[in-house]
Design an enzyme around this catalytic site. Sequence first.
Site, PDB file in Angstrom:
ATOM      1  N   ASP A   1       0.772  -1.220  -0.084  1.00 38.50           N
ATOM      2  CA  ASP A   1      -0.027  -0.104   0.007  1.00 38.50           C
ATOM      3  C   ASP A   1       0.858   1.354  -0.007  1.00 38.50           C
ATOM      4  O   ASP A   1       1.829   1.280   0.653  1.00 38.50           O
ATOM      5  CB  ASP A   1      -0.857  -0.184   1.233  1.00 38.50           C
ATOM      6  CG  ASP A   1      -1.932   0.936   1.289  1.00 38.50           C
ATOM      7  OD1 ASP A   1      -2.867   1.157   0.302  1.00 38.50           O
ATOM      8  OD2 ASP A   1      -1.972   1.796   2.018  1.00 38.50           O
TER       9      ASP A   1
ATOM     10  N   GLU B   1      14.475 -15.669  -0.673  1.00 33.58           N
ATOM     11  CA  GLU B   1      15.055 -16.944   0.037  1.00 33.58           C
ATOM     12  C   GLU B   1      13.923 -18.137   0.253  1.00 33.58           C
ATOM     13  O   GLU B   1      14.307 -19.180   0.622  1.00 33.58           O
ATOM     14  CB  GLU B   1      15.098 -16.525   1.608  1.00 33.58           C
ATOM     15  CG  GLU B   1      16.157 -15.568   1.857  1.00 33.58           C
ATOM     16  CD  GLU B   1      16.351 -15.016   3.222  1.00 33.58           C
ATOM     17  OE1 GLU B   1      15.446 -15.731   4.106  1.00 33.58           O
ATOM     18  OE2 GLU B   1      17.005 -14.119   3.483  1.00 33.58           O
TER      19      GLU B   1
HETATM   20  C1  GLC Z   1      -4.214   2.826  -0.909  1.00 33.15           C
HETATM   21  C2  GLC Z   1      -5.673   2.063  -1.001  1.00 33.15           C
HETATM   22  C3  GLC Z   1      -6.698   2.929  -0.595  1.00 33.15           C
HETATM   23  C4  GLC Z   1      -6.504   3.420   0.852  1.00 33.15           C
HETATM   24  C5  GLC Z   1      -5.093   4.379   0.954  1.00 33.15           C
HETATM   25  C6  GLC Z   1      -4.780   4.569   2.539  1.00 33.15           C
HETATM   26  O1  GLC Z   1      -4.304   3.940  -1.847  1.00 33.15           O
HETATM   27  O2  GLC Z   1      -5.655   1.478  -2.092  1.00 33.15           O
HETATM   28  O3  GLC Z   1      -7.909   2.234  -0.496  1.00 33.15           O
HETATM   29  O4  GLC Z   1      -7.681   4.375   1.176  1.00 33.15           O
HETATM   30  O5  GLC Z   1      -4.028   3.429   0.395  1.00 33.15           O
HETATM   31  O6  GLC Z   1      -4.305   3.374   3.134  1.00 33.15           O
END
Ligand code: GLC
Length: 523
Positions: free
Chosen positions: A199, A251
């Site tokens: 993310d 790994e």
């Molecule tokens: C990313 C995710 C989104 C979320 C954001 C904050 O963009 O895809 O859904 O709101 O991160 O974590």
Amino acid sequence: MRSSWWRNAAFYQVYVRSFADANGDGIGDLPGITSRLDYLKTLGVDGLWLTPFYPSPQEDHGYDVADYYGVNPEYGTLEDFDRLITQAHRRAIRVLVDLVPNHTSNTHAWFLAALGAPDDPHRGLYYFVQGRDGGPPNNWQSAFGGPAWARLNGSTDWYMHLFAPEQPDLNWWNPDVPAEFRKIVRYWLDRGADGFRIDVAVSLYKRRDLADRPMVPDRVTGAPTAAPGFEILDQPEVHGVYRDWRHITGEYEPERVLVGEIFDPGRQSRYIRPDELHMAFAMLDRRWDAPLWRQRIDVYRRAISRGTSLPSWTQSNHDVVRHVTRLGGDGIGRARAKASAMLLLGLPGQYFIYQGEELGLEQAYVPPERREDPLFTHSHGQQAGRDGCRVPMPWRQHEPNAGFSTSPPWLPMPPGWDRNAADAQARSATSMLSLYRRVLATRRGLARRLPNTMRWARAPQDCLVYHRGPLAVVCNFSRRHVDVERPGRLLVGSAPGVVQGEAGLHLPPNSAAWLETRRSAGS
Ligand code: GLC
Ligand code: CA
């Protein structure tokens, strides 16, 4: 280029909360996913990406993680996760876990401890900073609207949140943060995960001086806008993290992979490297226009043309308006979506299907009082939010809640949502689902003969044609019928009107075809 399971794979993004509900509470869960693995196998995918299923107060639907080592009781248990992995692997389907390293939930043990006292050492794991002139420490903005800082009750201290206030940003400059994430990475890999979707992958380290973002007048409107070239994110240190994780994935056998949430092609070329991330999302979000699509495809191809990685073609995910809707909606949107899928699935590279895309789902209307997305609430309704692409999957026609659950789902389904149910589409030879199955099966059948290169060929106006080894792909973006002279054998057409006749290959408006040619081409 060593052959690896993930290269040219078809991935499927499961939005866990909305995929399938096994226990009848209206919320998707891990056993629900396990119960649908045969559907995914028949669809023909090689891997899944599961959106976050960790314990979380769900302020941003799981992207606010309270505990990186568990499963939210709403979604099941760790045993359910293990069972899902075992059953997926039994069907040769790999599973990627969503890793959220930029921020935690404000209910994570670290943050709760940090709130305990001004001198609590856990504050060093986040950005706790003194305010300035009664306001926040700097002018950085949250992606969900308003300042990127929240003030602590009765204090002059603020903490940073690039997203919702319930998502405090971790301070990656503190060595305890990378050390903890190294443990988290190993924990899920040891449990059998095949890798991670990462993310907000470029944001981990913020510029150290926390300097104000300079504002300059917009050239057209004169309104103050953020000056380009001032880097808050993309600090060089983040690459060290990915080199470390890449080393860890190496790994494991079979190879584990790292997919970064990065869309910008320029950034992709800096992050997708033999010793960093394997993949990122090549997002095709352009208006339906042949030159624009060709250009966008080429930009991504060039961005990562080092020969070790390929683009990961993507049209939709849980954050954007579904592409059938973007492409015009209704019949025309679905016709174009069939054609665009065939255009992209023929290219060298991975493809990420967003759940429901294979059913041709459209963006759903969710009444404002039922919206749950923090983007909607924190922007005070200025942004519609992302709920409309997160409405649960319609599995069965003429059944309550379209067969998703025995209870009303957490987001309401619009009337007639079961029209696109998977069971009905499975029975129709011309449905979106049948086309995805056919195209994925054809792609798999050809796989060994498809090089990792392609070459554009001459095409009629408003059409695109390319060759990839024995595969020729033709896509008609225009509103006209087009005949193309093709010496190939028609493998798949996106619509019944795609036929081979006297005049060559006949393509109705907004359609595409795959052909097998004798000439082998690539570049
Ligand atoms: C990313 C995710 C989104 C979320 C954001 C904050 O963009 O895809 O859904 O709101 O991160 O974590
Ligand atoms: Ca459930």
